[in-house]
Enzyme design. Structure first.
Site, PDB file in Angstrom:
ATOM      1  N   THR A 190      -0.873   0.697   6.581  1.00 33.43           N
ATOM      2  CA  THR A 190      -0.539  -0.377   5.685  1.00 33.43           C
ATOM      3  C   THR A 190      -0.318  -1.769   6.275  1.00 33.43           C
ATOM      4  O   THR A 190       0.445  -1.444   7.281  1.00 33.43           O
ATOM      5  CB  THR A 190       0.824  -0.264   4.880  1.00 33.43           C
ATOM      6  OG1 THR A 190       1.190  -1.168   3.971  1.00 33.43           O
ATOM      7  CG2 THR A 190       1.855   0.590   5.553  1.00 33.43           C
ATOM      8  N   GLY A 191      -0.766  -2.791   5.932  1.00 33.67           N
ATOM      9  CA  GLY A 191      -0.629  -4.034   6.653  1.00 33.67           C
ATOM     10  C   GLY A 191      -1.951  -4.949   6.516  1.00 33.67           C
ATOM     11  O   GLY A 191      -2.412  -4.885   5.372  1.00 33.67           O
ATOM     12  N   THR A 192      -2.031  -6.042   7.509  1.00 36.56           N
ATOM     13  CA  THR A 192      -3.147  -6.824   7.124  1.00 36.56           C
ATOM     14  C   THR A 192      -4.263  -6.157   7.459  1.00 36.56           C
ATOM     15  O   THR A 192      -4.676  -5.886   8.731  1.00 36.56           O
ATOM     16  CB  THR A 192      -2.791  -7.860   8.364  1.00 36.56           C
ATOM     17  OG1 THR A 192      -2.447  -7.474   9.495  1.00 36.56           O
ATOM     18  CG2 THR A 192      -1.741  -8.953   8.026  1.00 36.56           C
ATOM     19  N   GLY A 193      -4.913  -5.670   6.383  1.00 34.99           N
ATOM     20  CA  GLY A 193      -6.288  -4.839   6.259  1.00 34.99           C
ATOM     21  C   GLY A 193      -7.113  -5.216   7.337  1.00 34.99           C
ATOM     22  O   GLY A 193      -7.966  -4.366   7.839  1.00 34.99           O
ATOM     23  N   THR A 224       0.808  -1.364  -0.065  1.00 37.21           N
ATOM     24  CA  THR A 224      -0.127   0.103   0.130  1.00 37.21           C
ATOM     25  C   THR A 224       0.764   1.344  -0.034  1.00 37.21           C
ATOM     26  O   THR A 224       2.014   1.185   0.659  1.00 37.21           O
ATOM     27  CB  THR A 224      -1.038  -0.057   1.376  1.00 37.21           C
ATOM     28  OG1 THR A 224      -1.599  -1.223   1.424  1.00 37.21           O
ATOM     29  CG2 THR A 224      -1.899   1.046   1.300  1.00 37.21           C
ATOM     30  N   ARG A 264     -12.870  -8.562  -2.520  1.00 35.02           N
ATOM     31  CA  ARG A 264     -12.332  -8.219  -1.219  1.00 35.02           C
ATOM     32  C   ARG A 264     -12.038  -7.049  -0.890  1.00 35.02           C
ATOM     33  O   ARG A 264     -11.346  -6.471  -1.603  1.00 35.02           O
ATOM     34  CB  ARG A 264     -11.106  -9.438  -0.778  1.00 35.02           C
ATOM     35  CG  ARG A 264     -10.575  -8.905   0.373  1.00 35.02           C
ATOM     36  CD  ARG A 264      -9.122  -8.043   0.452  1.00 35.02           C
ATOM     37  NE  ARG A 264      -8.519  -7.890   1.753  1.00 35.02           N
ATOM     38  CZ  ARG A 264      -7.614  -7.051   2.121  1.00 35.02           C
ATOM     39  NH1 ARG A 264      -6.919  -6.538   0.832  1.00 35.02           N
ATOM     40  NH2 ARG A 264      -6.897  -7.290   3.264  1.00 35.02           N
ATOM     41  N   VAL A 265     -12.492  -6.422   0.090  1.00 33.93           N
ATOM     42  CA  VAL A 265     -11.959  -4.742   0.452  1.00 33.93           C
ATOM     43  C   VAL A 265     -11.264  -4.712   1.438  1.00 33.93           C
ATOM     44  O   VAL A 265     -11.627  -5.458   2.603  1.00 33.93           O
ATOM     45  CB  VAL A 265     -13.430  -4.011   0.755  1.00 33.93           C
ATOM     46  CG1 VAL A 265     -12.910  -2.576   0.660  1.00 33.93           C
ATOM     47  CG2 VAL A 265     -14.476  -4.066  -0.795  1.00 33.93           C
ATOM     48  N   GLY A 266     -10.080  -4.217   1.555  1.00 36.55           N
ATOM     49  CA  GLY A 266      -9.198  -4.133   2.799  1.00 36.55           C
ATOM     50  C   GLY A 266      -9.492  -2.966   3.347  1.00 36.55           C
ATOM     51  O   GLY A 266     -10.528  -2.077   3.270  1.00 36.55           O
ATOM     52  N   ASP A 267      -8.414  -2.605   4.162  1.00 31.28           N
ATOM     53  CA  ASP A 267      -8.606  -1.405   5.201  1.00 31.28           C
ATOM     54  C   ASP A 267      -8.509  -0.033   4.492  1.00 31.28           C
ATOM     55  O   ASP A 267      -9.105   1.122   4.964  1.00 31.28           O
ATOM     56  CB  ASP A 267      -7.697  -1.564   6.129  1.00 31.28           C
ATOM     57  CG  ASP A 267      -6.171  -1.545   5.727  1.00 31.28           C
ATOM     58  OD1 ASP A 267      -5.989  -2.107   4.916  1.00 31.28           O
ATOM     59  OD2 ASP A 267      -5.331  -0.570   6.391  1.00 31.28           O
TER      60      ASP A 267
END
Lengths: 349, 349
Positions: free
Chosen positions: B266-269, B215, B243-246
């Site tokens: 940024t990371g495991t959303g 990200t 899939r929608v992330g953060d």
């Protein structure tokens, strides 16, 4: 001598059995009464809801549907079930009713399509699932639950969400399942008014002064002390294709955390997203020490109004306190506390 | 007599003009020097980034791209532009670079498609715009900005977002614009590993121990004292379709509020969504009185790790304090403060 000891031994064993029996039964009973009493709160949307615009039949129908939703959720809680299952059960009833803007009664978007959103969250683990823009799933709240439990993700949208539903064995309904004359009529009215309003560059959200946000939601505290929240909606009549409101946004329209509270919202979703209303109610409790009542008051009657948004929330905290707040003239709502009669409301008190 | 008064009058008028001139110019100059100094912070993703795995050429390329992004954003701020325009300008550079997982360099989902997400938020007004699942827009951050400014909504997804892009006159790129050998290779590797991991019912997110969350993000404070945040991503390699992330979730991967701070994550959303990381950093400042440094520390090194997530955030508060926190071995990052040299980092210090 041996017999004498044997008699004493028997007596001691009997005494021990009695002590164990007392220890086993009495504290269990005490524990049960000391357990948190379950609480279930539901809403069926907020908006301009005035007694003078409501027929006695329509009001009775809403009250009956809200009562059925509460009963379905309470059945789960009374049997010792989880708050997660209880909020699902309550929402299923409202999704299956044509009265509410969710599931069967969903409104149409600007292209005449029903796009449904839902979310569910587990306050014990902060696990959450959400779907947006599904068109052929009768009960989006169950798909949100499946996303939470089985997808490894939190949010799936559109065709991707429906692919996942297929994998999970969901039944697909035909798009006309969601057709109701009432909602189709609303779209036609909205489209007429919208043409005018678009010229003045105003926002479609404020299309009707007598708007209603027909989202449905439920929050619960179960006998195990766990909180859960779930919300389901058809969104806004005449909304843009692909618009995502606050319902499936974790923190906006739906949030649950055992450390603070569980919240489900209904209203002008864009404002709920921008102010992260659901999470903020919990954060005001957790970080600022406000009561649930105070935190809900700040967000619904201060922040939301200052921003220009309207709507309402339902919430329950880890101690079983409840809040039902709205800054509109009405909100379809109800709650039930263990051992008490359910309470249902529609208008401002 | 009349002339005498006339002379006095002229003198008084002249005096008045001088006083007004002094009042007008002197405090203005003082005000300008008292204005908040602008600050810009960027990231290009966090993850397992170790010097021993990085060639000198690759490291130099990252440093150059980060420097260019900082320069593009600083140009806007130096000229008195808004933090909103500055974060856009910085992100455009990273979206156009194949090095970062956003725009041009986006990763492939499980169906070999690039689905891009982006969000932007204005701390002065809490206005926000987000898009998810767009496939043919080279610079999703600009579409997020258009959603904020012109759609009346906060979030548009998929085909609906692309319909809106068409209306707004966005150019569409062919899907192969996003093709890079590097990302395609990553997908093939992920698919191979994924097959194994799916059998054990584990989560695709943890597919590789040497994962990177590519990200990109930017946060800024401008000379007018306004905060803004923006984030853009191609999501996770081999993620589920839809899939929608953060990143596009306001409050999760992106948040800005002049009352507290601006954050991009940024990371495991999924963990960022469940813990509403970005909003919570701001809430810890606003409601609990923590410093930006403390609030960021709590969320990245306490909450996120406890939940099992990893990644990092960049943030700036209304006083110009900055935070760059990550619980991984590295995060591509940089910042620049008015009148100072830009600073760029990759590994843990």
């Amino acid at each position: 001598m041996k017999d004498k000891y044997s008699g004493l031994l028997k007596f001691l064993i009997l005494l021990l059995v009695i002590i164990i029996a007392v220890w086993y039964f009495v504290p269990r009973t005490e524990k049960e009464t000391a357990m948190p009493k379950y609480v279930l709160v539901i809403h069926g949307g907020a908006g301009t809801i005035l007694p003078e615009n409501m027929s006695a039949e329509r009001e009775a129908a809403y009250r009956e549907a809200l009562g059925q939703a509460l009963a379905a959720g309470e059945d789960v809680l009374k049997a010792g079930g989880s708050s997660l299952d209880a909020v699902s059960a309550a929402i299923l009833v409202m999704e299956d009713s044509p009265l509410f803007n969710a599931g069967k009664g969903a409104v149409f978007n600007s292209e005449g399509i029903n796009e449904l959103d839902a979310a569910i969250m587990d306050g014990a683990t902060l696990n959450a699932g959400a779907v947006s823009g599904v068109q052929r799933i009768a009960n989006p709240v169950l798909l949100a639950r499946a996303v939470m439990d089985n997808s490894g993700h939190v949010m799936l949208v559109g065709a991707g969400a429906e692919n996942f539903a297929k994998e999970q064995g969901f039944e697909f309904v035909e798009p006309d399942y969601f057709y109701t004359d009432y909602r189709w009529g609303q779209l036609q009215k909205a489209k007429k008014a919208g043409a005018v309003i678009l010229e003045s560059d105003d926002d479609l959200i404020f299309l009707n002064k007598d708007h209603k946000y027909g989202t449905v939601g439920a929050v619960a505290l179960d006998n195990h002390g766990n909180l859960a929240a779930a919300t389901s909606t058809g969104g806004l009549t005449n909304k843009r294709y692909g618009r995502v409101g606050d319902t499936p946004i974790i923190g906006a329209g739906t949030y649950a955390d055992n450390n603070s509270c569980a919240v489900s919202g209904t209203g002008t979703g864009e404002y709920f997203i921008r102010a992260t209303i659901a999470r903020n109610i919990c954060a005001l409790m957790e970080y600022k020490g406000l009561s649930l009542e105070q935190a809900a008051e700040v967000m619904v009657h201060d922040v939301l109004i200052r921003m220009g948004g309207d709507g309402g929330i339902i919430a329950v905290d880890a101690a079983g306190n409840i809040a039902l707040k709205f800054n509109t003239t009405g909100m379809y709502r109800g709650f039930v506390v263990a051992g008490e009669e359910p309470v249902i409301g529609i208008y401002k008190d």
